[in-house]
Write a protein that holds these residues in place. Sequence first.
Motif, PDB file in Angstrom:
ATOM      1  N   THR A 239      34.584  32.732  26.420  1.00 31.35           N
ATOM      2  CA  THR A 239      35.438  33.414  27.386  1.00 31.35           C
ATOM      3  C   THR A 239      36.053  32.365  28.314  1.00 31.35           C
ATOM      4  O   THR A 239      35.619  31.203  28.338  1.00 31.35           O
ATOM      5  CB  THR A 239      34.626  34.406  28.226  1.00 31.35           C
ATOM      6  OG1 THR A 239      33.603  33.666  28.937  1.00 31.35           O
ATOM      7  CG2 THR A 239      33.958  35.458  27.343  1.00 31.35           C
TER       8      THR A 239
ATOM      9  N   ALA B  73      35.759  32.260  31.491  1.00 32.72           N
ATOM     10  CA  ALA B  73      34.726  31.896  32.468  1.00 32.72           C
ATOM     11  C   ALA B  73      33.776  30.856  31.895  1.00 32.72           C
ATOM     12  O   ALA B  73      33.398  29.889  32.581  1.00 32.72           O
ATOM     13  CB  ALA B  73      33.956  33.135  32.910  1.00 32.72           C
TER      14      ALA B  73
ATOM     15  N   ARG C 201      43.043  34.311  36.542  1.00 33.01           N
ATOM     16  CA  ARG C 201      42.452  34.399  35.197  1.00 33.01           C
ATOM     17  C   ARG C 201      40.973  34.765  35.289  1.00 33.01           C
ATOM     18  O   ARG C 201      40.455  35.538  34.466  1.00 33.01           O
ATOM     19  CB  ARG C 201      42.609  33.052  34.479  1.00 33.01           C
ATOM     20  CG  ARG C 201      44.022  32.689  34.044  1.00 33.01           C
ATOM     21  CD  ARG C 201      44.411  33.343  32.734  1.00 33.01           C
ATOM     22  NE  ARG C 201      43.530  33.002  31.640  1.00 33.01           N
ATOM     23  CZ  ARG C 201      43.700  31.950  30.837  1.00 33.01           C
ATOM     24  NH1 ARG C 201      44.711  31.114  31.040  1.00 33.01           N
ATOM     25  NH2 ARG C 201      42.881  31.735  29.831  1.00 33.01           N
ATOM     26  N   LEU C 202      40.275  34.202  36.259  1.00 32.48           N
ATOM     27  CA  LEU C 202      38.848  34.510  36.417  1.00 32.48           C
ATOM     28  C   LEU C 202      38.638  35.936  36.901  1.00 32.48           C
ATOM     29  O   LEU C 202      37.737  36.634  36.420  1.00 32.48           O
ATOM     30  CB  LEU C 202      38.213  33.514  37.397  1.00 32.48           C
ATOM     31  CG  LEU C 202      38.050  32.081  36.885  1.00 32.48           C
ATOM     32  CD1 LEU C 202      37.563  31.167  37.999  1.00 32.48           C
ATOM     33  CD2 LEU C 202      37.089  32.029  35.700  1.00 32.48           C
TER      34      LEU C 202
ATOM     35  N   ASN D 251      40.385  38.411  36.265  1.00 35.15           N
ATOM     36  CA  ASN D 251      40.590  39.303  35.109  1.00 35.15           C
ATOM     37  C   ASN D 251      39.306  39.479  34.300  1.00 35.15           C
ATOM     38  O   ASN D 251      39.173  40.450  33.547  1.00 35.15           O
ATOM     39  CB  ASN D 251      41.692  38.758  34.202  1.00 35.15           C
ATOM     40  CG  ASN D 251      43.071  38.898  34.815  1.00 35.15           C
ATOM     41  OD1 ASN D 251      43.274  39.704  35.730  1.00 35.15           O
ATOM     42  ND2 ASN D 251      44.027  38.118  34.328  1.00 35.15           N
ATOM     43  N   GLU D 252      38.363  38.544  34.442  1.00 38.04           N
ATOM     44  CA  GLU D 252      37.057  38.663  33.786  1.00 38.04           C
ATOM     45  C   GLU D 252      35.971  39.056  34.792  1.00 38.04           C
ATOM     46  O   GLU D 252      34.779  38.881  34.540  1.00 38.04           O
ATOM     47  CB  GLU D 252      36.702  37.352  33.082  1.00 38.04           C
ATOM     48  CG  GLU D 252      37.636  37.025  31.925  1.00 38.04           C
ATOM     49  CD  GLU D 252      37.201  35.805  31.108  1.00 38.04           C
ATOM     50  OE1 GLU D 252      36.129  35.237  31.398  1.00 38.04           O
ATOM     51  OE2 GLU D 252      37.932  35.438  30.173  1.00 38.04           O
ATOM     52  N   ASN D 253      36.409  39.545  35.947  1.00 39.34           N
ATOM     53  CA  ASN D 253      35.510  40.069  36.981  1.00 39.34           C
ATOM     54  C   ASN D 253      34.521  39.023  37.498  1.00 39.34           C
ATOM     55  O   ASN D 253      33.325  39.290  37.677  1.00 39.34           O
ATOM     56  CB  ASN D 253      34.734  41.287  36.443  1.00 39.34           C
ATOM     57  CG  ASN D 253      35.648  42.426  36.056  1.00 39.34           C
ATOM     58  OD1 ASN D 253      36.518  42.815  36.840  1.00 39.34           O
ATOM     59  ND2 ASN D 253      35.479  42.943  34.854  1.00 39.34           N
TER      60      ASN D 253
END
Length: 323
Positions: free
Chosen positions: A219, A221, A256-257, A259-261
Amino acid sequence: MKILALHLQHVLEYAQMRGIARQELVGMMETPPQDFSGPTETVTITDFYIVIDEIDRQLQEERLGIRLGNFLNLGALGLIYQISLQATTIEEALHYLQIYINATFPAVDLRTSVTELSAEIVLTITNEQLSANRIILENLLTVIGREISLMSARELSIIKTSPFCSENYPDDWRNTENYSVSFTPTILKATLQDRSRQQLDVLIPEYLKLIESLKADMTFANRVKIASLHLAKPELPNLETVADVFHLTPRTFQRRLVNENITFRQIIDDLRKQISDLLIRHNRFSVSDIAYVLGYSEPAAFIHSFKKWFGEAPERLRQRTFT
């Protein structure tokens, strides 16, 4: 001409982090080694340039060599630690570094000149592959400049030069006809900075284990975590440094981060927790040493975080673990 495969291994890891499939790059090589990390494995100079050219074609970034150099810092720390075991002065360390580069990357010619005003390391490659050579040489200059800074016990003015340097380069770069890194000659006889607190012979393998464990799920992250570990020196890097490795502005990087919570602060906090859990099991590390490695200004701040993560003080957990 053969080049140590480990040099290309680091390039492949960076490309993978940027979203370029490793299999794709390795598949383009004529004779890829079985193990890129093997201490005696080599690649042909043709295969090395094939990979560099393809990464350059896909990313098309002006400062790709500098980003590669920053990303390779973890590997460079391992090298410089080994060198520091043999050397007592920065001059000796640079001599060993020159021997290492000449032996493992013979396409690069490294020469050092010293005057009363400046010590200069000049790098050259004598072929016509200008774009790839720019990436290779700016990468090496970035690594060498950072390692000279880490070796020194005091603040240094280190200047790197490139024929391609523009206003978009970092402030410590200049435009000249040579690829070089220069610094004050007075530090050459200075003793190496005492880095025993960092215990890099333990720390670097632990960082590399974490990197391998993160690769199972690439991912964004996790890619940020991998980059952060590579950029560690040994304290973890800040947001702006990691964002630049991905060629992103800090705002876009944070988006961007999100968006991955997750946030960058959460990522660094999680890495600090994982590293703490690893290092507390090594008796060679005092609580102060671990605080230093993780970038805490005071051991008390680290102890506070440790209690939050594990529910008890580090010394208590260590006593319980080893009794």
